[in-house]
Design a protein around this motif. Structure first.
Motif, PDB file in Angstrom:
ATOM      1  N   ASP A  74       7.968   3.212   0.359  1.00 12.64           N
ATOM      2  CA  ASP A  74       8.786   4.421   0.364  1.00 12.64           C
ATOM      3  C   ASP A  74       8.926   4.865  -1.093  1.00 12.64           C
ATOM      4  O   ASP A  74       9.864   4.486  -1.790  1.00 12.64           O
ATOM      5  CB  ASP A  74      10.157   4.127   0.977  1.00 12.64           C
ATOM      6  CG  ASP A  74      11.005   5.375   1.157  1.00 12.64           C
ATOM      7  OD1 ASP A  74      10.700   6.411   0.519  1.00 12.64           O
ATOM      8  OD2 ASP A  74      11.997   5.313   1.909  1.00 12.64           O
ATOM      9  N   SER A 125       0.955   3.429   2.147  1.00 10.57           N
ATOM     10  CA  SER A 125       1.452   3.658   3.507  1.00 10.57           C
ATOM     11  C   SER A 125       2.643   2.766   3.833  1.00 10.57           C
ATOM     12  O   SER A 125       3.394   3.060   4.770  1.00 10.57           O
ATOM     13  CB  SER A 125       0.331   3.415   4.522  1.00 10.57           C
ATOM     14  OG  SER A 125      -0.143   2.077   4.434  1.00 10.57           O
ATOM     15  N   THR A 126       2.848   1.684   3.089  1.00 14.76           N
ATOM     16  CA  THR A 126       3.967   0.780   3.364  1.00 14.76           C
ATOM     17  C   THR A 126       5.105   0.946   2.359  1.00 14.76           C
ATOM     18  O   THR A 126       6.157   0.328   2.525  1.00 14.76           O
ATOM     19  CB  THR A 126       3.507  -0.689   3.335  1.00 14.76           C
ATOM     20  OG1 THR A 126       3.075  -1.032   2.009  1.00 14.76           O
ATOM     21  CG2 THR A 126       2.361  -0.914   4.304  1.00 14.76           C
ATOM     22  N   ARG A 156       0.857  -1.186   0.000  1.00 16.34           N
ATOM     23  CA  ARG A 156       0.000   0.000   0.000  1.00 16.34           C
ATOM     24  C   ARG A 156       0.890   1.231   0.000  1.00 16.34           C
ATOM     25  O   ARG A 156       2.083   1.149   0.288  1.00 16.34           O
ATOM     26  CB  ARG A 156      -0.901   0.008   1.244  1.00 16.34           C
ATOM     27  CG  ARG A 156      -1.858  -1.173   1.327  1.00 16.34           C
ATOM     28  CD  ARG A 156      -2.534  -1.234   2.670  1.00 16.34           C
ATOM     29  NE  ARG A 156      -3.448  -2.373   2.787  1.00 16.34           N
ATOM     30  CZ  ARG A 156      -3.773  -2.953   3.918  1.00 16.34           C
ATOM     31  NH1 ARG A 156      -3.257  -2.513   5.048  1.00 16.34           N
ATOM     32  NH2 ARG A 156      -4.608  -3.976   3.941  1.00 16.34           N
ATOM     33  N   ASP A 190      -3.595   1.292  -3.427  1.00 18.66           N
ATOM     34  CA  ASP A 190      -4.645   1.460  -2.423  1.00 18.66           C
ATOM     35  C   ASP A 190      -6.046   1.185  -2.968  1.00 18.66           C
ATOM     36  O   ASP A 190      -7.016   1.193  -2.205  1.00 18.66           O
ATOM     37  CB  ASP A 190      -4.601   2.873  -1.841  1.00 18.66           C
ATOM     38  CG  ASP A 190      -3.424   3.076  -0.906  1.00 18.66           C
ATOM     39  OD1 ASP A 190      -2.671   2.110  -0.683  1.00 18.66           O
ATOM     40  OD2 ASP A 190      -3.241   4.204  -0.412  1.00 18.66           O
TER      41      ASP A 190
END
Length: 250
Positions: free
Chosen positions: A103, A100-101, A98, A131
């Motif tokens: 970089d 959020s995971t 995702r 996402d």
């Protein structure tokens, strides 16, 4: 709104919150799980199949179809992962792909040709996001629910490895590869019926070049769910293709 399991008692009885009551009364196995009977699964499968054929870009319907028809394929994929060192590691750690995971800045700074750089390039070029993958709802086994979620989250990496865009032609090619790899009925359905949306020229390209290559690569390649992609961002795409047994794109 999404369908919710019915309850014989009103919500909030005995002073408990609705979420706790749903978990106890409906046997919720993981967050978002919706328990369903075999008949309900059959009805969901039929309805989602019709909608997926009518509109292949209804990703929510495609997701429901995958969950309600994967009762045989998912245990097989889970067993393949359990019997492979890297796949077993994935099942133990349960990583998710995702925004959020990821970089993104690091991935964008990797060398051209590396898995991470080409994956980000694919996302940017096709204007897609990890996402957008639907969360699992209808799989009545927590571990199998993760297996199909993992399959969804690495789908864009299949596009990257196969060098296929998100056009209908590209999706059909990836679905043929995934159908051979996973045995998921949803992939088989998309692979077989997806070509009806293609023009005559693209059908010719599919039949003479892309389809034979995708099927050969699917049979020849080792299980793509046994790759811990998050630990291989620096690896060249060509190297990973060779390791897996995916033939170079035509």
């Amino acid at each position: 709104g999404r369908a919710r399991p019915s309850h014989s008692e009103p919500r909030g009885r005995h002073g408990r919150g609705g979420e706790e009551e749903e978990e106890e009364g409906g046997h919720q196995l993981y967050p978002g799980h919706i328990p369903t009977s075999p008949l309900q699964k059959a009805l969901l499968a039929a309805g989602s199949a019709v909608m997926s054929l009518y509109d292949p870009y209804r990703h929510d319907m495609v997701a429901v179809l995958g969950e309600t028809t994967g009762c045989l394929a998912l245990p097989n994929l889970r067993d393949k992962m359990k019997n492979h060192p890297e796949g077993y590691h994935i099942l133990q750690e349960r990583p998710h792909i995702r925004l959020s995971t990821l970089d993104m800045a690091r991935l964008q700074g990797l060398p051209d040709g590396s898995l991470g750089r080409e994956y980000v390039r694919f996302l940017e070029k096709n204007k897609v996001s990890p996402d957008t993958r639907m969360p699992t709802k209808f799989v009545d086994d927590e571990e199998l629910a993760y297996v199909i979620q993992r399959y969804r989250e690495v789908h864009d990496l299949m596009h990257t490895l196969l060098g296929m865009p998100t056009t209908m032609l590209g999706e059909v090619v990836v679905k043929w590869f995934e159908a051979v790899q996973t045995g998921l009925p949803m992939c088989v359905l998309g692979a077989v019926f997806g070509p009806v949306w293609l023009s005559a020229r693209k059908l010719q390209v599919l039949a003479t070049e892309l389809l034979p290559w995708a099927i050969r690569s699917g049979f020849n390649a080792s299980c793509v769910l046994n790759v811990y992609y998050e630990q291989r961002w620096e690896q060249p795409v060509e190297s990973l293709r060779e390791e897996l047994g995916i033939f170079p794109p035509p």
